[in-house]
Write a protein that holds these residues in place. Structure first.
Motif, mmCIF file in Angstrom:
data_model
loop_
_atom_site.group_PDB
_atom_site.id
_atom_site.type_symbol
_atom_site.label_atom_id
_atom_site.label_comp_id
_atom_site.label_asym_id
_atom_site.label_seq_id
_atom_site.Cartn_x
_atom_site.Cartn_y
_atom_site.Cartn_z
ATOM 1 N N MET A 135 0.829 -1.208 0.000
ATOM 2 C CA MET A 135 0.000 0.000 0.000
ATOM 3 C C MET A 135 0.861 1.254 0.000
ATOM 4 O O MET A 135 0.602 2.210 -0.727
ATOM 5 C CB MET A 135 -0.920 -0.008 1.218
ATOM 6 C CG MET A 135 -2.025 -1.049 1.155
ATOM 7 S SD MET A 135 -2.974 -1.135 2.692
ATOM 8 C CE MET A 135 -3.737 0.487 2.701
ATOM 9 N N VAL A 136 1.906 1.240 0.813
ATOM 10 C CA VAL A 136 2.777 2.413 0.940
ATOM 11 C C VAL A 136 3.507 2.703 -0.368
ATOM 12 O O VAL A 136 3.545 3.836 -0.840
ATOM 13 C CB VAL A 136 3.790 2.211 2.093
ATOM 14 C CG1 VAL A 136 4.912 3.233 2.014
ATOM 15 C CG2 VAL A 136 3.084 2.322 3.432
ATOM 16 N N PHE A 137 4.082 1.668 -0.981
ATOM 17 C CA PHE A 137 4.928 1.903 -2.141
ATOM 18 C C PHE A 137 4.161 2.084 -3.450
ATOM 19 O O PHE A 137 4.683 2.681 -4.400
ATOM 20 C CB PHE A 137 5.960 0.785 -2.276
ATOM 21 C CG PHE A 137 7.139 0.987 -1.384
ATOM 22 C CD1 PHE A 137 7.167 0.429 -0.115
ATOM 23 C CD2 PHE A 137 8.207 1.774 -1.774
ATOM 24 C CE1 PHE A 137 8.245 0.634 0.727
ATOM 25 C CE2 PHE A 137 9.287 1.980 -0.941
ATOM 26 C CZ PHE A 137 9.306 1.405 0.314
ATOM 27 N N PHE A 138 2.931 1.608 -3.518
ATOM 28 C CA PHE A 138 2.164 1.803 -4.747
ATOM 29 C C PHE A 138 1.251 3.023 -4.679
ATOM 30 O O PHE A 138 0.686 3.436 -5.691
ATOM 31 C CB PHE A 138 1.361 0.546 -5.086
ATOM 32 C CG PHE A 138 2.207 -0.505 -5.736
ATOM 33 C CD1 PHE A 138 2.444 -0.474 -7.105
ATOM 34 C CD2 PHE A 138 2.812 -1.499 -4.991
ATOM 35 C CE1 PHE A 138 3.251 -1.427 -7.710
ATOM 36 C CE2 PHE A 138 3.617 -2.462 -5.588
ATOM 37 C CZ PHE A 138 3.836 -2.425 -6.955
ATOM 38 N N LEU A 139 1.128 3.614 -3.494
ATOM 39 C CA LEU A 139 0.356 4.846 -3.360
ATOM 40 C C LEU A 139 0.917 5.979 -4.225
ATOM 41 O O LEU A 139 0.156 6.678 -4.906
ATOM 42 C CB LEU A 139 0.302 5.262 -1.884
ATOM 43 C CG LEU A 139 -0.597 6.453 -1.552
ATOM 44 C CD1 LEU A 139 -2.046 6.156 -1.905
ATOM 45 C CD2 LEU A 139 -0.480 6.804 -0.056
ATOM 46 N N PRO A 140 2.241 6.213 -4.253
ATOM 47 C CA PRO A 140 2.785 7.275 -5.112
ATOM 48 C C PRO A 140 2.470 7.074 -6.592
ATOM 49 O O PRO A 140 2.205 8.044 -7.311
ATOM 50 C CB PRO A 140 4.302 7.195 -4.866
ATOM 51 C CG PRO A 140 4.435 6.581 -3.528
ATOM 52 C CD PRO A 140 3.309 5.609 -3.419
ATOM 53 N N LEU A 141 2.492 5.830 -7.057
ATOM 54 C CA LEU A 141 2.197 5.553 -8.467
ATOM 55 C C LEU A 141 0.746 5.908 -8.785
ATOM 56 O O LEU A 141 0.455 6.496 -9.838
ATOM 57 C CB LEU A 141 2.470 4.080 -8.774
ATOM 58 C CG LEU A 141 2.227 3.640 -10.230
ATOM 59 C CD1 LEU A 141 3.132 4.396 -11.177
ATOM 60 C CD2 LEU A 141 2.463 2.137 -10.365
ATOM 61 N N ILE A 142 -0.161 5.568 -7.872
ATOM 62 C CA ILE A 142 -1.578 5.883 -8.083
ATOM 63 C C ILE A 142 -1.790 7.395 -8.117
ATOM 64 O O ILE A 142 -2.470 7.925 -9.000
ATOM 65 C CB ILE A 142 -2.435 5.241 -6.961
ATOM 66 C CG1 ILE A 142 -2.369 3.710 -7.057
ATOM 67 C CG2 ILE A 142 -3.881 5.704 -7.051
ATOM 68 C CD1 ILE A 142 -2.935 3.000 -5.850
ATOM 69 N N VAL A 143 -1.189 8.102 -7.151
ATOM 70 C CA VAL A 143 -1.358 9.558 -7.078
ATOM 71 C C VAL A 143 -0.734 10.242 -8.295
ATOM 72 O O VAL A 143 -1.312 11.178 -8.865
ATOM 73 C CB VAL A 143 -0.743 10.115 -5.774
ATOM 74 C CG1 VAL A 143 -0.817 11.643 -5.747
ATOM 75 C CG2 VAL A 143 -1.464 9.539 -4.563
ATOM 76 N N SER A 144 0.439 9.777 -8.725
ATOM 77 C CA SER A 144 1.084 10.381 -9.899
ATOM 78 C C SER A 144 0.247 10.173 -11.160
ATOM 79 O O SER A 144 0.178 11.054 -12.028
ATOM 80 C CB SER A 144 2.497 9.814 -10.093
ATOM 81 O OG SER A 144 2.443 8.426 -10.363
ATOM 82 N N THR A 145 -0.417 9.031 -11.272
ATOM 83 C CA THR A 145 -1.297 8.785 -12.419
ATOM 84 C C THR A 145 -2.483 9.748 -12.401
ATOM 85 O O THR A 145 -2.902 10.258 -13.447
ATOM 86 C CB THR A 145 -1.809 7.325 -12.397
ATOM 87 O OG1 THR A 145 -0.691 6.436 -12.378
ATOM 88 C CG2 THR A 145 -2.647 7.025 -13.637
ATOM 89 N N ILE A 146 -3.011 10.029 -11.201
ATOM 90 C CA ILE A 146 -4.099 11.014 -11.072
ATOM 91 C C ILE A 146 -3.603 12.390 -11.481
ATOM 92 O O ILE A 146 -4.302 13.138 -12.187
ATOM 93 C CB ILE A 146 -4.632 11.033 -9.620
ATOM 94 C CG1 ILE A 146 -5.290 9.691 -9.274
ATOM 95 C CG2 ILE A 146 -5.630 12.173 -9.423
ATOM 96 C CD1 ILE A 146 -5.654 9.537 -7.810
ATOM 97 N N HIS A 147 -2.393 12.750 -11.045
ATOM 98 C CA HIS A 147 -1.800 14.044 -11.440
ATOM 99 C C HIS A 147 -1.748 14.168 -12.966
ATOM 100 O O HIS A 147 -2.098 15.215 -13.536
ATOM 101 C CB HIS A 147 -0.375 14.178 -10.882
ATOM 102 C CG HIS A 147 -0.307 14.431 -9.405
ATOM 103 N ND1 HIS A 147 -1.398 14.746 -8.653
ATOM 104 C CD2 HIS A 147 0.755 14.405 -8.542
ATOM 105 C CE1 HIS A 147 -1.031 14.925 -7.392
ATOM 106 N NE2 HIS A 147 0.270 14.723 -7.294
ATOM 107 N N ILE A 148 -1.299 13.097 -13.627
ATOM 108 C CA ILE A 148 -1.179 13.116 -15.086
ATOM 109 C C ILE A 148 -2.547 13.289 -15.738
ATOM 110 O O ILE A 148 -2.711 14.059 -16.696
ATOM 111 C CB ILE A 148 -0.532 11.805 -15.595
ATOM 112 C CG1 ILE A 148 0.913 11.699 -15.118
ATOM 113 C CG2 ILE A 148 -0.579 11.723 -17.119
ATOM 114 C CD1 ILE A 148 1.851 12.700 -15.723
ATOM 115 N N ALA A 149 -3.548 12.564 -15.226
ATOM 116 C CA ALA A 149 -4.900 12.641 -15.802
ATOM 117 C C ALA A 149 -5.457 14.058 -15.698
ATOM 118 O O ALA A 149 -6.047 14.580 -16.653
ATOM 119 C CB ALA A 149 -5.822 11.652 -15.091
ATOM 120 N N VAL A 150 -5.242 14.703 -14.557
ATOM 121 C CA VAL A 150 -5.748 16.069 -14.355
ATOM 122 C C VAL A 150 -4.990 17.062 -15.229
ATOM 123 O O VAL A 150 -5.578 18.004 -15.785
ATOM 124 C CB VAL A 150 -5.637 16.467 -12.867
ATOM 125 C CG1 VAL A 150 -5.993 17.933 -12.674
ATOM 126 C CG2 VAL A 150 -6.547 15.590 -12.015
#
Length: 660
Positions: free
Chosen positions: A591-606
């Motif tokens: 959960m800790v290490f894949f959280l940044p990947l999820i958030v960065s993907t959201i950043h890209i989408a926005v």
């Protein structure tokens, strides 16, 4: 003490801590290679004869600066991991009677060894890699690769590289020695194990983080023209970055504390252990995870945008150039028109090329501002300021001729073609003159649809020359009351002849103040050079940011391993089996290490909308290409991220096994 003793002890320390120092030295070598290659290429005389060389050198120079800045920040950041792991060892030396000045000597020798290895291997690697990367660059620029395409060793680049990284190593050493000097031995002994206090909830920072992200996202989603709102865009970027750090450091703790207060949820075995463990983990790792998130976002944006620019070149050129070449003569007189027409014909004969599909017509282009269906010329010429729309008007006779149509219009009726977005009204008002729209035109030979154009644009087809002159007369500037003249045509012949013809026309026609000549052939070469340079830099920076991400993940896994070893024992002591403990910890780590990947993907989408608009400034009008590039970048990076996690997780579990 004997000087050889310090050298031997320093070598022993590096060997003993090879698990942490080997990746660090490898990162130093890679950073040196990248800086040397980029700097050497920017000074390479082999690029002197390339069309658009100045822009390419600027791009390479920009990449050189980015690599230098990143190297300074990142090497300092990774060094903090190394010192934290070694504080106990250094404190032990101090307790056993070694003075801090002696410890400083050991650290100095260690730094000297690291610097020597890194600089020697880095510079040699850079010299070898430059030859390959120069050929790759020429290939990206669509340049012919010959035996003369060689690279000599750049002494200025070697000197600059040694100066920069020597300075970095010296400052890092000074920071380490200062840290040892001001810290007492007991604190050093506990430094490697020193954990955070019980995490407290900072509701103010948590709320600020959510607000910063919301405002940053909102600004990014509502920007219609980044060209007119660059300051707003940069504020949005800063807000998202600050919001990311605030959310990871405070928001995550606040969210977990809310879960903890929910008794029906919290007081269940799995939830109790997971939430408690995650609170501790987020407190320990929040800043590192935020760094991974920002770096991951940088990788995805850098790689996807530069790839889209490069692979979308041809489709963008076809949108920008409906025909091979066009000439625009502003405020034309009959003498100027005839002079240009004769010049084009003479140059075509001289260069042995054939002109086809000629289209010639009078028109008027206006830069206007307005609301809804009413537009007027600004009092002050605003250029690229907000709410500027381009309107091009020409006659029905020219439209019927170029489109092979037989359309008729009544008095005050017009046809309209929308380049960017559909025109939603039944009439259009231009500087007070109102015209009824008879029909919407879906296609024109001289203008292509372009949803990603940097400003709104409409082509208005009026009844006759009198109506066109009436529109011209609404301009306050006397010269702007005159008509413009346009010539479009395709070119056939030998490629070299066509390029020479285009260059000759550009140099001769554009000597006039209001004459504009464009050719897809010369633009294509400039595109290849500029976008080839962009994808070269993008690949370099993407690799650099990825290297940073990988190293942070690696060091986080090592840190997690040592910190979790004690937790592992405690969980077993309270009755949990090894398998249960491993499963619980593994779930938290995932959960800790894949959280940044999820958030960065959201950043890209926005950010996608504003990024696509910004790329239009560099000539990328094909949004589909960008969508594909972003999707592929996210997919590939996600796979790479997973592989890196899996590999570094092995180190993590080995540490747990050794400590237990």
């Amino acid at each position: 003490m004997n000087g050889l003793f310090y050298i031997k002890l320093a070598k022993t320390n590096l060997k003993k801590n090879s698990k942490t120092y080997f990746p660090y030295i490898l990162t130093c070598i890679c950073s040196i290679i990248m800086f040397y290659v980029m700097n050497s290429l920017s000074l390479n005389k082999g690029l002197n004869n390339i069309r658009g060389r100045d822009g390419l050198i600027t791009i390479l120079g920009f990449g050189d600066i980015i690599i230098a800045i990143f190297s300074v920040i990142f090497l300092f950041y990774t060094n903090s991991f190394l010192i934290k792991r070694r504080k106990k060892e250094i404190g032990l030396y101090n307790v056993l009677g070694m003075e801090k000045k002696h410890i400083g000597k050991i650290l100095s020798i260690e730094t000297l060894i690291i610097a020597f290895i890194s600089l020697i291997l880095g510079v040699l690697g850079g010299i070898l890699m430059e030859k390959l990367l120069y050929l790759i660059l020429l290939n990206l620029l669509k340049m012919k690769i010959t035996f003369s395409s060689t690279v000599s060793i750049s002494m200025p680049s070697i000197v600059r590289t040694i100066e920069l990284f020597s300075a970095i190593f010296i400052v890092i050493l000074m920071a380490n020695i200062l840290q040892v000097k001001v810290t007492n031995p007991i604190e050093l002994l506990k430094g490697g194990q020193k954990g955070e206090k019980e995490p407290k909830t900072s509701w103010i920072l948590s709320i600020l983080g959510v607000i910063e992200l919301a405002v940053g996202y909102g600004m990014a989603l509502t920007i219609d023209s980044p060209l007119n709102s660059l300051d707003v865009f940069f504020i949005a970027v800063i807000l998202v970055m600050v919001g990311t750090y605030s959310t990871f450091t405070a928001g995550s703790i606040a969210f977990l504390k809310l879960l903890k207060k929910n008794k029906s949820f919290f007081y269940k075995t799995k939830n109790f252990i997971s939430v408690s463990g995650m609170i501790y983990r987020m407190k320990q790792n929040a800043v590192g995870l935020a760094n991974i998130c920002i770096l991951s976002t940088a990788v995805l944006i850098t790689v996807s945008t530069t790839a889209a620019l490069y692979y979308g070149q041809e489709s963008s050129l076809k949108i920008a150039y409906p025909l091979d070449a066009d000439i625009s003569i502003e405020n034309v007189t009959d003498a100027e028109k005839n002079e240009v027409i004769n010049l084009v014909q003479e140059e075509a004969k001289k260069k042995n090329v054939t002109l086809k599909n000629k289209i010639q017509y009078y028109n008027k282009k206006l830069l206007v501002e307005g609301e809804k269906n009413s537009f007027k010329t600004p009092k002050i010429k605003q250029g690229f300021f907000e709410n500027i729309t381009e309107i091009e008007a020409y006659t029905l006779e020219d439209y019927n001729k170029m489109e092979s149509k037989n359309v008729s219009l009544k008095e005050n009726e017009v046809l309209i073609f929308s380049v960017v977005k559909d025109f939603q009204y039944d009439s259009i008002i231009i500087n007070g003159l109102e015209y009824k729209i008879k029909d919407q035109v879906n296609k024109l030979k001289i203008v292509n649809k372009n949803k990603n154009n940097i400003r709104d644009k409409y082509v208005v087809i009026v009844k006759d020359m009198k109506t066109l002159n009436d529109i011209c007369k609404t301009n306050k500037d006397e010269k702007s009351k005159m008509l413009d003249y346009n010539i479009f045509f395709d070119i056939s012949g030998d490629k070299e002849n066509i390029i020479q013809f285009s260059d000759s026309l550009k140099s001769s026609i554009c000597t006039g103040k209001h004459h504009i000549f464009r050719s897809i052939y010369t633009k294509r070469e400039n595109f290849y050079v500029t976008n080839g340079g962009f994808i070269f830099i993008g690949s370099f920076l993407g690799l650099l940011f990825t290297m940073g991400t990988v190293l942070i993940i690696y060091y986080k896994q090592i840190t997690e391993g040592y910190e979790d070893s004690e937790r592992f024992r405690i969980m077993q002591n309270v009755g949990m089996s090894k398998e249960e403990v491993k499963k619980t910890i593994n779930k938290q780590v995932l959960m800790v290490f894949f959280l940044p990947l999820i958030v960065s993907t959201i950043h890209i989408a926005v950010a996608f909308k504003v990024v696509s608009k910004l790329l239009a400034l560099f000539g990328l009008f094909d949004v589909t290409t960008l969508i594909i590039a972003v999707a592929v970048a996210v997919l590939v990076f996600s796979v790479l991220y997973t592989v890196v996690y899996a590999l570094t997780a092995n180190t993590y579990y080995k540490i747990l096994q050794q400590e237990n």
